[in-house]
Design an enzyme around this catalytic site. Structure first.
Site, PDB file in Angstrom:
ATOM      1  N   ASN A 116       8.157  -2.548  -2.118  1.00 39.61           N
ATOM      2  CA  ASN A 116       7.454  -3.606  -1.386  1.00 39.61           C
ATOM      3  C   ASN A 116       7.166  -4.734  -2.375  1.00 39.61           C
ATOM      4  O   ASN A 116       6.297  -4.599  -3.230  1.00 39.61           O
ATOM      5  CB  ASN A 116       6.152  -3.022  -0.818  1.00 39.61           C
ATOM      6  N   LYS A 176       5.900  -7.569  -1.822  1.00 32.58           N
ATOM      7  CA  LYS A 176       4.720  -8.381  -1.474  1.00 32.58           C
ATOM      8  C   LYS A 176       5.085  -9.876  -1.585  1.00 32.58           C
ATOM      9  O   LYS A 176       6.205 -10.243  -1.289  1.00 32.58           O
ATOM     10  CB  LYS A 176       3.527  -7.988  -2.354  1.00 32.58           C
ATOM     11  N   HIS A 204       0.036  -2.634   6.299  1.00 30.91           N
ATOM     12  CA  HIS A 204      -0.326  -2.492   4.881  1.00 30.91           C
ATOM     13  C   HIS A 204      -1.800  -2.874   4.717  1.00 30.91           C
ATOM     14  O   HIS A 204      -2.285  -3.797   5.381  1.00 30.91           O
ATOM     15  CB  HIS A 204       0.569  -3.390   4.025  1.00 30.91           C
ATOM     16  N   GLU A 247      -3.283  -4.559   2.615  1.00 37.38           N
ATOM     17  CA  GLU A 247      -3.514  -5.979   2.288  1.00 37.38           C
ATOM     18  C   GLU A 247      -3.483  -6.842   3.550  1.00 37.38           C
ATOM     19  O   GLU A 247      -4.235  -7.809   3.666  1.00 37.38           O
ATOM     20  CB  GLU A 247      -2.468  -6.445   1.253  1.00 37.38           C
ATOM     21  N   GLU A 276      -1.329   5.318   1.592  1.00 38.89           N
ATOM     22  CA  GLU A 276      -1.618   4.497   0.421  1.00 38.89           C
ATOM     23  C   GLU A 276      -3.131   4.344   0.274  1.00 38.89           C
ATOM     24  O   GLU A 276      -3.735   3.496   0.950  1.00 38.89           O
ATOM     25  CB  GLU A 276      -1.003   3.106   0.573  1.00 38.89           C
ATOM     26  N   GLY A 288      -2.077  -1.095  -6.936  1.00 39.23           N
ATOM     27  CA  GLY A 288      -2.108  -2.121  -7.981  1.00 39.23           C
ATOM     28  C   GLY A 288      -3.161  -1.892  -9.049  1.00 39.23           C
ATOM     29  O   GLY A 288      -3.441  -2.789  -9.838  1.00 39.23           O
ATOM     30  N   SER A 313       0.288   2.720  -7.104  1.00 33.47           N
ATOM     31  CA  SER A 313       0.528   2.900  -8.544  1.00 33.47           C
ATOM     32  C   SER A 313       1.574   3.971  -8.859  1.00 33.47           C
ATOM     33  O   SER A 313       1.475   4.653  -9.887  1.00 33.47           O
ATOM     34  CB  SER A 313      -0.793   3.180  -9.273  1.00 33.47           C
TER      35      SER A 313
END
Ligand code: PGA
Length: 251
Positions: free
Chosen positions: A12, A14, A99, A101, A169, A175, A214
């Site tokens: 991904n 992003k 996701h 985010e 996730e 991250g 991660s």
């Protein structure tokens, strides 16, 4: 669908990547040509601006492409938005939906994620439906409850011949360099599998459950063999072909 699905390694990107970065796609295609990864399905989801270019590079190769979001509608008066059929037209085989985010930045609810996943299925694409708890939810012992709630709301029904993928996730692992311990991943993936089998019966055994957060070449060999971990969704370590391939070749 078979009962032990093929491992899916999905990157991904992003909001990263310019035309020059298509070189990373070329590098992955070349590597997979020279050294195939037969036990692994390999996918990269670039930003939509370079999706068509990336898909062209990937034609007739072992690397597939996907998108990171879709509008719920197929087309219409939605300035600036892009629907699943358009993404398919640009070469996508998969679309990441829900996701964390997007849930945070765009207030995407489980209902919206569910509608987006349905629009992927309607367009003949495979939704990768993301779920995961925050750090506060994990430390208050609510991780399983939160994820089950997200699954209830975000996962649509799908027909025979269609496919969905779930990505677990943990928000706090994305991250950050932090990963849950092996037991926590084992328990969460087992709980998601149980949820899938309760909801979909036999077909629930064939749904792939990815781990994301991660994931790197240095921890992939520990995480990917965990039961019910059927692959990974990789952010940072998917941007450079060597890192991404380092994960692919651990499968
Ligand atoms: P990360 O991102 O690998 O950079 O933690 C994973 C993701 O958000 O899909």
């Amino acid at each position: 669908m078979s009962q032990s699905p093929k491992t899916l390694i999905a990157g991904n990107w992003k909001m990263n990547g310019l035309t020059k970065d298509l070189a990373q796609f070329e590098a992955v295609v070349t590597a997979l040509n020279e050294k195939p990864a037969p036990d692994c399905q390999v996918l990269l989801c670039p930003p939509v601006t370079i999706l068509a270019g990336a898909s062209q590079i990937c034609q007739n190769s072992a690397l597939q492409t996907g998108a990171q979001n879709t509008h719920v509608a197929e087309s219409g008066a939605h300035t600036g938005d892009i629907g699943a059929t358009m993404l398919r037209d640009a070469g996508a085989d998969f679309i990441i939906v829900g996701h964390s985010e997007r849930r945070a930045d765009h207030q995407e609810t489980d209902g919206v994620v569910n509608a987006k996943a349905r629009s992927c299925l309607n367009a003949g694409l495979i939704p990768i439906i993301c779920v995961g708890e925050t750090h506060a939810e994990r430390t208050s012992g609510l991780a399983l409850t939160v994820v089950e709630h997200q699954l209830n709301g975000s996962v649509p029904d799908f027909d025979e011949g269609q496919e969905i993928v779930i990505a677990y996730e943990p928000v706090w692992a994305i991250g950050t360099g932090l990963v849950p311990d092996t037991n926590d991943i084992t328990n969460m993936h087992a709980a998601i599998r149980e949820w899938l089998v309760t909801r979909f019966g036999e077909r629930g055994k064939g749904v792939r459950i990815l781990y994301g957060g991660s994931l790197k070449p240095s921890n992939a060999a520990e995480i990917l063999p965990i039961p019910n971990v059927n692959g990974g969704l990789i952010g940072g370590a998917s941007l450079k072909s060597e890192d991404f391939l380092g994960i692919v070749y651990t499968v």
